[in-house]
Design a protein around this motif. Structure first.
Motif, PDB file in Angstrom:
ATOM      1  N   ARG A   1       0.846  -1.194   0.000  1.00 51.30           N
ATOM      2  CA  ARG A   1       0.000   0.000   0.000  1.00 51.30           C
ATOM      3  C   ARG A   1       0.888   1.253   0.000  1.00 51.30           C
ATOM      4  NH1 ARG A   1      -3.869  -3.450  -0.620  1.00 51.30           N
ATOM      5  NH2 ARG A   1      -5.810  -3.231   0.575  1.00 51.30           N
TER       6      ARG A   1
ATOM      7  N   GLU B   1       2.064   0.138   4.546  1.00 50.93           N
ATOM      8  CA  GLU B   1       1.516  -1.162   4.946  1.00 50.93           C
ATOM      9  C   GLU B   1       1.623  -2.191   3.822  1.00 50.93           C
ATOM     10  OE1 GLU B   1      -2.060   0.606   7.815  1.00 50.93           O
ATOM     11  OE2 GLU B   1      -2.540  -0.192   5.826  1.00 50.93           O
TER      12      GLU B   1
ATOM     13  N   VAL C   1      -0.813  -5.503   3.004  1.00 54.84           N
ATOM     14  CA  VAL C   1      -2.098  -6.055   3.434  1.00 54.84           C
ATOM     15  C   VAL C   1      -2.304  -7.431   2.810  1.00 54.84           C
ATOM     16  CG1 VAL C   1      -4.598  -5.698   3.424  1.00 54.84           C
ATOM     17  CG2 VAL C   1      -3.065  -3.740   3.689  1.00 54.84           C
TER      18      VAL C   1
ATOM     19  N   VAL D   1      -9.765  -8.553   4.328  1.00 58.55           N
ATOM     20  CA  VAL D   1      -8.437  -8.306   4.893  1.00 58.55           C
ATOM     21  C   VAL D   1      -8.249  -9.174   6.128  1.00 58.55           C
ATOM     22  CG1 VAL D   1      -6.936  -6.599   5.988  1.00 58.55           C
ATOM     23  CG2 VAL D   1      -8.316  -5.960   3.996  1.00 58.55           C
TER      24      VAL D   1
ATOM     25  N   THR E   1      -2.426  -7.194   8.397  1.00 54.38           N
ATOM     26  CA  THR E   1      -1.803  -5.955   7.945  1.00 54.38           C
ATOM     27  C   THR E   1      -0.447  -5.814   8.633  1.00 54.38           C
ATOM     28  OG1 THR E   1      -3.938  -4.855   7.610  1.00 54.38           O
ATOM     29  CG2 THR E   1      -1.997  -3.450   7.805  1.00 54.38           C
TER      30      THR E   1
ATOM     31  N   SER F   1       2.761  -3.289   9.241  1.00 55.32           N
ATOM     32  CA  SER F   1       3.199  -1.902   9.176  1.00 55.32           C
ATOM     33  C   SER F   1       4.708  -1.841   8.991  1.00 55.32           C
ATOM     34  CB  SER F   1       2.813  -1.162  10.457  1.00 55.32           C
ATOM     35  OG  SER F   1       1.409  -1.089  10.583  1.00 55.32           O
TER      36      SER F   1
END
Length: 301
Positions: A214, A219, A221, A229, A232, A234
């Motif tokens: 993303r 992120e 995902v 989803v 996730t 980070s």
């Protein structure tokens, strides 16, 4: 949940399109804006760079030709031999300053190479004038979807019957029915929800789940086959670009990233922008299919 185990400070401007070469046990990727292909020896952490004649949006390994790639350069597709820099063009639909360039691409499970274009200059090209292209085993390049802004997120389901694709500025991910014999697309539908950032490069794991970087959200995902989803991850940077699985058991997950477009203040806040992130995953990936040609189709050897 994948665990971050290493960060390679690659210094990419726009790192993209990572692919694991099973024969070589090396990771390959492109730094688009630097006009170079890069490869990482995992044991020594040594990066090797190859200069390219144009920016490289994406590429694929070629079945039966271990020293040759099929490459989506900015103006078109070509055979490319990194060892000596030899180029043999297949087709150049974006030559001549169209305001578009080739971007993300990947082979499907049957060995066809898919590559999409993106609009760089909307005044010259027109809005949504990019396309999704397919390079078949006969060496013919065909438009399969028009009306695109920035092509991204190309990857295929494990059974080869679903092709995933994203149009980044629209924050849209799609799934198509893919005819495994002909490569024809049908039944386009929305896939998943993009809550933050923009969908960039993607890959499918061995369970058929789609991992999507993303851009802008920092992120990666994980989507279930129904689009929901489920995880996730980070990252300490805002612009992850693409995901690949590799390593001896395909349980390493590589994430490329970019510093392109960041302000000086953002660069200071994100010293790892442009790095290569390596995670250890509980779920393995799939070996990348190589581009397969019909007998007698030309190209470098």
């Amino acid at each position: 949940m994948p665990k971050l185990i290493e960060v390679i400070e690659a210094g990419d401007i726009l790192g993209e399109g990572p692919l694991w070469n099973v024969r070589e046990q090396r990771l390959w990727w492109t730094d688009i804006q630097s006009r170079r292909l890069r490869s990482l020896d995992l044991a020594s952490k040594t990066i090797t760079d190859v200069a390219t004649p144009e920016r490289v949006g994406s590429f694929a390994f070629v079945e039966g030709r271990p020293g040759v790639l099929v490459v989506a350069f900015e103006t078109g597709l070509a055979w490319f031999r990194p060892g000596d820099g030899a180029v043999e063009w297949i087709a150049r639909p974006e030559a001549g300053g169209t305001g578009r360039r080739f971007n993300d691409g990947r082979t499907d499970r049957q060995g066809r190479f898919w590559a999409g274009t993106m609009v760089e200059d909307e005044v010259r090209a027109g809005a949504d004038s990019a396309s999704l292209w397919r390079l078949g085993p006969d060496g013919v390049l065909t438009v399969c979807q028009a009306g695109v802004s920035i092509s991204n997120g190309l990857t295929a389901s494990p059974d080869g019957r679903t092709l995933y694709f994203a149009d980044s500025p629209k924050q849209a991910m799609y799934a198509y029915d893919l005819d495994p014999k002909t490569g024809a697309l049908s039944g386009r539908r929305g896939f998943g929800e993009v809550a933050r950032g923009y969908p960039d490069g993607a890959v499918v794991d061995a369970e058929g789940f789609v991992w999507s970087a993303r851009w802008g959200a920092g992120e990666v995902v994980r989507h279930a086959p129904d689009g929901s989803v489920v995880e996730t991850i980070s990252l300490p940077i805002s612009q992850p670009t693409c995901v690949a699985f590799g390593g001896p058991d395909l349980k390493l997950m590589f994430v490329t990233s970019a510093s392109d477009g960041l302000t000086a203040e953002e660069r200071r806040a994100q010293p790892l922008a442009g790095a290569l992130f390596i995670f250890e995953s509980d779920v393995p990936g799939l070996a990348e299919a190589e581009y397969r040609t019909d007998p007698g189709v030309g190209g470098l050897r």
